[in-house]
Design a protein around this motif. Structure first.
Motif, mmCIF file in Angstrom:
data_model
loop_
_atom_site.group_PDB
_atom_site.id
_atom_site.type_symbol
_atom_site.label_atom_id
_atom_site.label_comp_id
_atom_site.label_asym_id
_atom_site.label_seq_id
_atom_site.Cartn_x
_atom_site.Cartn_y
_atom_site.Cartn_z
ATOM 1 N N PRO A 80 0.816 -1.218 0.000
ATOM 2 C CA PRO A 80 0.000 0.000 0.000
ATOM 3 C C PRO A 80 0.853 1.274 0.000
ATOM 4 N N GLU A 81 0.225 2.351 -0.401
ATOM 5 C CA GLU A 81 0.870 3.666 -0.447
ATOM 6 C C GLU A 81 1.525 4.020 0.891
ATOM 7 N N SER A 82 0.840 3.700 2.006
ATOM 8 C CA SER A 82 1.369 4.044 3.337
ATOM 9 C C SER A 82 2.709 3.377 3.611
ATOM 10 N N LEU A 83 2.896 2.149 3.106
ATOM 11 C CA LEU A 83 4.163 1.444 3.340
ATOM 12 C C LEU A 83 5.274 1.980 2.448
ATOM 13 N N LEU A 84 4.916 2.494 1.274
ATOM 14 C CA LEU A 84 5.939 3.098 0.395
ATOM 15 C C LEU A 84 6.609 4.286 1.083
ATOM 16 N N ALA A 85 5.887 4.936 1.973
ATOM 17 C CA ALA A 85 6.430 6.092 2.685
ATOM 18 C C ALA A 85 7.356 5.686 3.830
ATOM 19 N N ASP A 86 7.378 4.410 4.192
ATOM 20 C CA ASP A 86 8.204 3.915 5.296
ATOM 21 C C ASP A 86 9.237 2.942 4.733
ATOM 22 N N GLN A 87 10.334 3.493 4.225
ATOM 23 C CA GLN A 87 11.328 2.668 3.539
ATOM 24 C C GLN A 87 11.988 1.640 4.448
ATOM 25 N N GLU A 88 12.131 1.946 5.715
ATOM 26 C CA GLU A 88 12.757 0.995 6.638
ATOM 27 C C GLU A 88 11.885 -0.260 6.770
ATOM 28 N N THR A 89 10.588 -0.072 6.991
ATOM 29 C CA THR A 89 9.674 -1.213 7.114
ATOM 30 C C THR A 89 9.535 -1.932 5.779
ATOM 31 N N LEU A 90 9.474 -1.191 4.688
ATOM 32 C CA LEU A 90 9.403 -1.798 3.360
ATOM 33 C C LEU A 90 10.621 -2.693 3.136
ATOM 34 N N GLY A 91 11.785 -2.216 3.530
ATOM 35 C CA GLY A 91 13.016 -3.005 3.411
ATOM 36 C C GLY A 91 12.955 -4.289 4.217
ATOM 37 N N LYS A 92 12.317 -4.234 5.383
ATOM 38 C CA LYS A 92 12.177 -5.438 6.214
ATOM 39 C C LYS A 92 11.292 -6.465 5.524
ATOM 40 N N TYR A 93 10.231 -6.007 4.868
ATOM 41 C CA TYR A 93 9.365 -6.946 4.152
ATOM 42 C C TYR A 93 10.062 -7.504 2.905
ATOM 43 N N LEU A 94 10.869 -6.707 2.239
ATOM 44 C CA LEU A 94 11.646 -7.235 1.109
ATOM 45 C C LEU A 94 12.600 -8.328 1.600
ATOM 46 N N GLN A 95 13.225 -8.094 2.743
ATOM 47 C CA GLN A 95 14.117 -9.097 3.325
ATOM 48 C C GLN A 95 13.345 -10.366 3.667
ATOM 49 N N LYS A 96 12.120 -10.218 4.195
ATOM 50 C CA LYS A 96 11.293 -11.389 4.505
ATOM 51 C C LYS A 96 10.958 -12.158 3.225
ATOM 52 N N GLY A 97 10.714 -11.425 2.131
ATOM 53 C CA GLY A 97 10.463 -12.078 0.848
ATOM 54 C C GLY A 97 11.679 -12.865 0.390
ATOM 55 N N TYR A 98 12.848 -12.257 0.543
ATOM 56 C CA TYR A 98 14.112 -12.922 0.187
ATOM 57 C C TYR A 98 14.285 -14.195 1.022
ATOM 58 N N GLU A 99 14.076 -14.083 2.329
ATOM 59 C CA GLU A 99 14.241 -15.235 3.211
ATOM 60 C C GLU A 99 13.249 -16.348 2.849
ATOM 61 N N HIS A 100 12.035 -15.963 2.465
ATOM 62 C CA HIS A 100 11.028 -16.960 2.081
ATOM 63 C C HIS A 100 11.487 -17.754 0.861
ATOM 64 N N VAL A 101 11.915 -17.076 -0.195
ATOM 65 C CA VAL A 101 12.323 -17.831 -1.394
ATOM 66 C C VAL A 101 13.609 -18.616 -1.159
ATOM 67 N N MET A 102 14.457 -18.143 -0.265
ATOM 68 C CA MET A 102 15.666 -18.910 0.044
ATOM 69 C C MET A 102 15.338 -20.183 0.825
ATOM 70 N N SER A 103 14.163 -20.234 1.464
ATOM 71 C CA SER A 103 13.759 -21.433 2.210
ATOM 72 C C SER A 103 13.142 -22.497 1.295
ATOM 73 N N LEU A 104 12.849 -22.125 0.043
ATOM 74 C CA LEU A 104 12.249 -23.054 -0.909
ATOM 75 C C LEU A 104 13.345 -23.871 -1.604
ATOM 76 N N PRO A 105 12.984 -25.036 -2.160
ATOM 77 C CA PRO A 105 13.994 -25.802 -2.906
ATOM 78 C C PRO A 105 14.481 -24.977 -4.111
ATOM 79 N N PRO A 106 15.777 -24.968 -4.398
ATOM 80 C CA PRO A 106 16.277 -24.176 -5.528
ATOM 81 C C PRO A 106 15.640 -24.604 -6.842
ATOM 82 N N LYS A 107 15.424 -23.641 -7.722
ATOM 83 C CA LYS A 107 14.873 -23.942 -9.061
ATOM 84 C C LYS A 107 16.026 -24.179 -10.020
#
Length: 107
Positions: A80-107
């Motif tokens: 959402p627009e509100s999260l775009l204004a909070d780059q620190e929190t947005l960065g934390k969610y991007l990191q969570k996305g990275y960690e999620h795909v790293m937990s999956l079997p490699p493609k």
């Protein structure tokens, strides 16, 4: 392409050394063979999250489905627009996305 969203996305991705932005016309990040964030042609940002992170995200921001090329992207949430204004929190969610795909079997 929404230049404001692209600028924020580039800034947040640039400070995380685990991944880099890819794509010229469709900016995205990927790791382990999986995309985990992208900006669609409407200029909206989506991040792929684990079930647990999606539940957490939903409590705070309300998890809305993310669509790209008319298709709902499985496991992605619309940022959402509100999260775009909070780059620190947005960065934390991007990191969570990275960690999620790293937990999956490699493609």
């Amino acid at each position: 392409m929404d230049e404001k969203v692209l600028k924020i996305y580039d800034e947040v991705v640039a400070i995380n050394l685990n991944f880099e932005r890819k794509g010229k016309t469709v900016p995205y990040t990927s790791a382990n063979g999986y995309m985990f964030s992208l900006i669609n042609k409407e200029g909206e940002l989506g991040i792929r999250l684990s079930k647990e992170a999606t539940i957490e995200f939903d409590k705070v921001f309300g998890a809305k489905p993310f669509k790209s090329h008319g298709a709902t992207m499985r496991e992605y949430v619309l940022i959402p627009e509100s999260l775009l204004a909070d780059q620190e929190t947005l960065g934390k969610y991007l990191q969570k996305g990275y960690e999620h795909v790293m937990s999956l079997p490699p493609k």
